[in-house]
Design a protein around this motif. Structure first.
Motif, mmCIF file in Angstrom:
data_model
loop_
_atom_site.group_PDB
_atom_site.id
_atom_site.type_symbol
_atom_site.label_atom_id
_atom_site.label_comp_id
_atom_site.label_asym_id
_atom_site.label_seq_id
_atom_site.Cartn_x
_atom_site.Cartn_y
_atom_site.Cartn_z
ATOM 1 N N LEU A 137 0.859 -1.308 -0.020
ATOM 2 C CA LEU A 137 -0.053 -0.118 0.074
ATOM 3 C C LEU A 137 1.051 1.140 -0.160
ATOM 4 O O LEU A 137 0.742 2.104 -0.855
ATOM 5 C CB LEU A 137 -0.725 -0.073 1.202
ATOM 6 N N GLN A 138 1.855 1.310 0.892
ATOM 7 C CA GLN A 138 2.688 2.541 0.885
ATOM 8 C C GLN A 138 3.495 2.856 -0.173
ATOM 9 O O GLN A 138 3.851 3.952 -0.533
ATOM 10 C CB GLN A 138 3.775 2.495 2.222
ATOM 11 N N GLU A 139 3.719 1.760 -1.147
ATOM 12 C CA GLU A 139 4.620 2.024 -2.243
ATOM 13 C C GLU A 139 3.523 2.248 -3.583
ATOM 14 O O GLU A 139 3.843 3.301 -4.444
ATOM 15 C CB GLU A 139 5.303 0.830 -2.811
ATOM 16 N N VAL A 140 2.325 2.012 -3.372
ATOM 17 C CA VAL A 140 1.334 2.067 -4.361
ATOM 18 C C VAL A 140 0.812 3.488 -4.327
ATOM 19 O O VAL A 140 0.398 4.111 -5.365
ATOM 20 C CB VAL A 140 0.481 1.021 -4.541
ATOM 21 N N LEU A 141 0.248 4.028 -2.995
ATOM 22 C CA LEU A 141 -0.664 4.945 -3.067
ATOM 23 C C LEU A 141 0.063 6.240 -3.425
ATOM 24 O O LEU A 141 -0.823 7.002 -4.041
ATOM 25 C CB LEU A 141 -0.974 5.052 -1.387
ATOM 26 N N PRO A 142 1.280 6.431 -3.247
ATOM 27 C CA PRO A 142 1.842 7.762 -3.834
ATOM 28 C C PRO A 142 1.612 8.001 -5.375
ATOM 29 O O PRO A 142 1.620 8.936 -5.796
ATOM 30 C CB PRO A 142 3.326 7.770 -3.607
ATOM 31 N N ARG A 143 1.253 6.791 -6.006
ATOM 32 C CA ARG A 143 1.223 6.823 -7.519
ATOM 33 C C ARG A 143 -0.424 6.960 -7.786
ATOM 34 O O ARG A 143 -0.751 7.064 -8.999
ATOM 35 C CB ARG A 143 1.550 5.726 -8.154
ATOM 36 N N VAL A 144 -1.235 6.901 -6.778
ATOM 37 C CA VAL A 144 -2.743 7.024 -7.107
ATOM 38 C C VAL A 144 -3.584 8.380 -6.471
ATOM 39 O O VAL A 144 -2.883 8.646 -5.183
ATOM 40 C CB VAL A 144 -3.479 5.745 -6.272
ATOM 41 N N GLY A 145 -4.063 9.028 -7.207
ATOM 42 C CA GLY A 145 -4.834 10.006 -6.605
ATOM 43 C C GLY A 145 -6.418 9.602 -6.321
ATOM 44 O O GLY A 145 -6.423 8.866 -7.489
ATOM 45 N N ALA A 146 -7.086 10.155 -5.582
ATOM 46 C CA ALA A 146 -8.229 9.463 -5.129
ATOM 47 C C ALA A 146 -9.293 10.576 -4.660
ATOM 48 O O ALA A 146 -8.719 11.506 -3.985
ATOM 49 C CB ALA A 146 -8.370 8.275 -4.631
ATOM 50 N N LEU A 147 -10.732 10.478 -5.188
ATOM 51 C CA LEU A 147 -11.600 11.211 -4.711
ATOM 52 C C LEU A 147 -12.768 10.190 -4.074
ATOM 53 O O LEU A 147 -13.081 9.330 -4.923
ATOM 54 C CB LEU A 147 -12.561 11.991 -5.578
ATOM 55 N N VAL A 148 -12.763 9.945 -2.881
ATOM 56 C CA VAL A 148 -13.617 8.494 -2.588
ATOM 57 C C VAL A 148 -14.738 9.388 -1.342
ATOM 58 O O VAL A 148 -14.349 9.729 -0.407
ATOM 59 C CB VAL A 148 -12.767 7.575 -1.620
ATOM 60 N N GLU A 149 -15.880 8.717 -1.649
ATOM 61 C CA GLU A 149 -17.137 8.917 -0.711
ATOM 62 C C GLU A 149 -17.089 10.545 -0.497
ATOM 63 O O GLU A 149 -17.132 11.082 0.636
ATOM 64 C CB GLU A 149 -16.920 8.269 0.632
ATOM 65 N N GLY A 150 -16.947 11.463 -1.577
ATOM 66 C CA GLY A 150 -17.172 12.742 -1.311
ATOM 67 C C GLY A 150 -15.982 13.380 -0.799
ATOM 68 O O GLY A 150 -15.130 12.663 -0.390
ATOM 69 N N PRO A 151 -15.713 14.648 -0.835
ATOM 70 C CA PRO A 151 -14.483 15.391 -0.583
ATOM 71 C C PRO A 151 -14.491 15.343 1.139
ATOM 72 O O PRO A 151 -15.431 15.343 1.670
ATOM 73 C CB PRO A 151 -14.952 16.745 -0.929
ATOM 74 N N GLY A 152 -13.354 15.378 1.464
ATOM 75 C CA GLY A 152 -13.200 15.726 3.120
ATOM 76 C C GLY A 152 -12.025 16.575 3.432
ATOM 77 O O GLY A 152 -10.917 16.380 2.965
ATOM 78 N N PHE A 153 -12.469 17.461 3.917
ATOM 79 C CA PHE A 153 -11.586 18.799 4.284
ATOM 80 C C PHE A 153 -11.728 19.220 5.439
ATOM 81 O O PHE A 153 -12.917 19.325 6.262
ATOM 82 C CB PHE A 153 -11.549 20.044 3.070
ATOM 83 N N TYR A 154 -10.801 20.223 6.142
ATOM 84 C CA TYR A 154 -10.936 21.089 7.350
ATOM 85 C C TYR A 154 -11.483 22.171 6.902
ATOM 86 O O TYR A 154 -11.079 23.155 6.201
ATOM 87 C CB TYR A 154 -9.527 21.356 8.024
ATOM 88 N N PRO A 155 -12.729 22.185 7.493
ATOM 89 C CA PRO A 155 -13.693 23.621 7.101
ATOM 90 C C PRO A 155 -12.947 24.914 7.841
ATOM 91 O O PRO A 155 -13.141 26.015 7.072
ATOM 92 C CB PRO A 155 -15.089 23.475 7.920
ATOM 93 N N PHE A 156 -12.245 24.847 8.494
ATOM 94 C CA PHE A 156 -11.610 25.993 8.948
ATOM 95 C C PHE A 156 -10.294 26.624 8.548
ATOM 96 O O PHE A 156 -9.597 27.427 8.888
ATOM 97 C CB PHE A 156 -11.106 26.051 10.648
ATOM 98 N N LEU A 157 -9.765 25.521 7.410
ATOM 99 C CA LEU A 157 -8.654 26.021 6.579
ATOM 100 C C LEU A 157 -9.249 26.087 5.112
ATOM 101 O O LEU A 157 -10.335 25.927 4.650
ATOM 102 C CB LEU A 157 -7.882 24.828 6.592
ATOM 103 N N SER A 158 -8.254 27.393 4.597
ATOM 104 C CA SER A 158 -8.528 27.684 3.173
ATOM 105 C C SER A 158 -8.447 26.593 2.440
ATOM 106 O O SER A 158 -7.867 25.307 2.524
ATOM 107 C CB SER A 158 -7.804 28.881 2.970
ATOM 108 N N GLY A 159 -8.746 26.654 1.042
ATOM 109 C CA GLY A 159 -8.573 25.522 0.063
ATOM 110 C C GLY A 159 -7.108 25.296 -0.165
ATOM 111 O O GLY A 159 -6.639 24.090 -0.137
ATOM 112 N N THR A 160 -6.410 26.265 -0.324
ATOM 113 C CA THR A 160 -4.911 26.112 -0.439
ATOM 114 C C THR A 160 -4.406 25.306 0.751
ATOM 115 O O THR A 160 -3.604 24.216 0.559
ATOM 116 C CB THR A 160 -4.201 27.528 -0.745
#
Lengths: 283, 318
Positions: free
Chosen positions: B76-99
């Motif tokens: 997993l740790q070798e594969v995931l850096p080569r994979v980008g994903a959007l799973v089950e909707g976005p997940g972000f910290y609401p108190f931080l900016s997009g950047t």
């Protein structure tokens, strides 16, 4: 030219950046500052109350309260004693309980894991973040206490419990030592909170459970019928920093506390890892 | 497992039991390198659970998983850096900016260069049209903006595989078009894109391959052409003589779709009668004095196949 040649990128960097990012997120949250502000209110309240009242009230209130009006440095000590049973565990419970469950509830947990962050590394960084908050919390109380004391009362040499007198710089050093002792006392609670946080996706649940753990431990510590269990209690040495206020310093309680807390960190750290490393992240 | 070099995702007998039932039931996925692979299925058919297992968020009850040729979850740790994903909707910290959110997630990745971090975050934001809102707190983003940010996160660095789970959720038609565009440009860069969706038209428009999941089982898989071929062809007759056309078609052994013959209709559709070539149908119509203004044969839309495979209606499969 695209910058996508992965060969140019470093194969694997040290884990420091994620920790830095974790701390920056922690201290960019308004909630973290609200918690610290609540803690800072304790020495402010104590100092102002003593200043406004007429003279000392020997024998009543928290230890050393009667000394405050003669020496402002005692505000820091009194405030720390007041904060230990409830306010510090409360704020630490909030931060430690939020570690994993909070990320799960915002959905950021799955994105961190896919970044990728190995699960053990995530737990370690989260734990260190909570410990840094403990440091910030205890030093907030002491520093605000010292400043308020200096502002409202005379500051001078302090007479230690053993009778010797020490100058102000040495006294400040002792206060810092007390802060470290209190932080050390909270390491076990942080580990308990981390474990609780791996059990649920609802951060409030983990926070409450962590605070309850500290309260229950203190209640059990009050019951003589359960004396056999006392040496094992998370909170057993929480107020045991008096030895740091003697000359020379007696390190016994510091060592006993460190051993006990290390035990809690190992046990609950292992439980947290055992739980989290195999957990399906469905949130 | 042979031929792994050409497959970006490969599962064998992948099964996940949750709460006493098989949410994913022995599926054998084969996602070719360079494809845009549509993962279709109604809500609750096990798409997201499968994706979670592919990305190591959940463990499989049984079965083998290989992503980018490596065994999951072991590598997993070798594969995931080569994979980008959007799973089950976005997940972000609401108190931080997009950047700030993207910087944070990028900082967690030990395989990328920190010196290019800001630049890569900016580029990703630009690619999804969020540059204007980059400094705004995510808590104040609309659902569509969060979705865009989620996609930007998948694009932070070059990836060999991008997994997009319901990427157009919450996006307006403009945003949906942009996603289509983006997917196309990603394939041009050599990235394989794995898109899950419950919207057939979406898959039909952007995918080269697809798999259909129903109640945890894989019911069809292949290139879009292969899938279309498995459906039955339909004919469409444009004519002023609708009733006569109906008679002729019925005689040929097929049932026109609109049996009640809507008044004023000028076309009739039906399945191509079994065993007849289209020209034979036209001749039969002309010989019956039907005025044929137009005639076409349509391969079955994927829609028909999709409905046939997964059932119609809103019932979430239990």
């Amino acid at each position: 030219m695209s910058s996508s040649t992965t060969a140019a990128a470093p194969r694997k960097s040290a884990g420091g950046r994620f920790l830095a990012s974790e701390l920056s997120v922690l201290f960019r949250r308004r909630r973290t500052w609200a918690l610290l502000a609540a803690l800072a209110a304790i020495p402010v309240l104590i100092a102002v109350a003593v200043r406004l009242s007429s003279g000392p009230s020997p024998g009543r209130g928290p230890a050393f309260l009667d000394q405050v009006s003669q020496n402002g440095l005692f505000v820091a000590v009194v405030a720390t004693i007041v904060a230990i049973p409830l306010f510090l565990p409360l704020t630490v419970g909030v931060v430690a309980g939020d570690t994993v469950a909070g990320e799960a509830s915002t959905g950021t947990l799955r994105y961190l894991l896919m970044s990728p962050v190995a699960r053990g590394r995530l737990l370690a960084v989260k734990y260190v973040g909570a410990v840094v908050f403990c440091l910030a919390a205890t030093f907030t109380v002491a520093i605000v206490g010292t400043l308020m004391g200096a502002l409202l009362f005379p500051v001078g040499p302090v007479t230690l419990l053993s009778g010797t007198s020490i100058g102000v710089p040495e006294a400040l050093l002792r206060i810092a030592l007390v802060c470290l002792y209190v932080t050390l006392s909270l390491l076990g609670l942080c580990a308990v909170g981390l474990f609780m946080s791996t059990l649920t996706d609802v951060p409030v649940g983990a926070m409450a459970a962590t605070v309850v753990a500290s309260v229950v431990s203190q209640v059990v510590g009050q019951l003589p019928q359960l004396e056999w269990i006392h040496p094992w209690l998370l909170t057993q040495y929480w107020l045991g920093f008096a030895d740091l206020l003697r000359d020379p310093i007696v390190w016994d309680s510091f060592a006993a506390n460190a051993l006990l807390q290390a035990g809690y960190v190992v046990v609950f750290g292992a439980l947290a890892y055992g739980r989290f490393s195999t957990k399906d992240v469905l949130a | 497992m042979s031929g792994a070099a050409d497959l970006v995702i490969e599962t064998a007998g992948l099964t996940k039991r949750l709460g006493g039932r098989d949410v994913v039931n022995g599926i054998d996925l084969a996602v070719p390198r360079g494809s845009v692979f549509g993962f279709l299925g109604p809500n609750g058919s096990g798409k997201t659970t499968t994706i979670r297992i592919l990305l190591g968020l959940a463990s499989a009850t049984s079965g083998d998983v290989r992503v980018l040729g490596e065994s999951i979850p072991r590598a997993l740790q070798e594969v995931l850096p080569r994979v980008g994903a959007l799973v089950e909707g976005p997940g972000f910290y609401p108190f931080l900016s997009g950047t700030a959110n993207l910087l944070r997630l990028d900082a967690a990745d030990r395989y990328v260069s920190p010196s290019t971090r800001r630049q890569r975050v900016e580029t990703a934001l630009e690619r999804v049209g969020l540059s204007q809102a980059a400094g705004k707190k995510v808590g104040r983003y609309s659902l569509g903006m969060k979705q865009r940010l989620g996609i930007a996160n998948a694009l932070l660095t070059h990836r060999d595989l991008i997994v997009l789970d319901e990427p157009t959720n919450g996006l307006d038609p403009q945003g949906t078009r942009e996603v289509r565009h983006l997917v196309r440009s990603l394939t041009e860069e050599g990235t394989t894109v794995f898109v899950s969706s419950h919207l057939l038209t979406e898959v039909e428009q952007i995918c080269s391959h697809a798999a259909v999941l129903s109640a945890g089982s894989l019911v069809a898989q292949g290139s879009l052409d292969e899938l279309r071929r498995s459906g039955e062809p339909r004919i469409r007759v444009t004519t002023p003589d609708v009733p006569q056309t109906h008679d002729v078609l019925r005689r040929l052994g097929t049932t026109p779709d609109d049996d009640g013959a809507t008044p004023g209709a000028h076309s009739v559709t039906a399945l191509l009668p079994a065993g007849l070539a289209p020209d034979q149908v036209v001749r039969a119509l002309v010989e019956a004095d039907v005025r044929v203004n137009g005639f076409s044969v349509d391969q079955a839309g994927l829609e028909d196949l999709f409905v046939a495979l997964t059932g119609e209606g809103f019932d979430v499969v239990q």
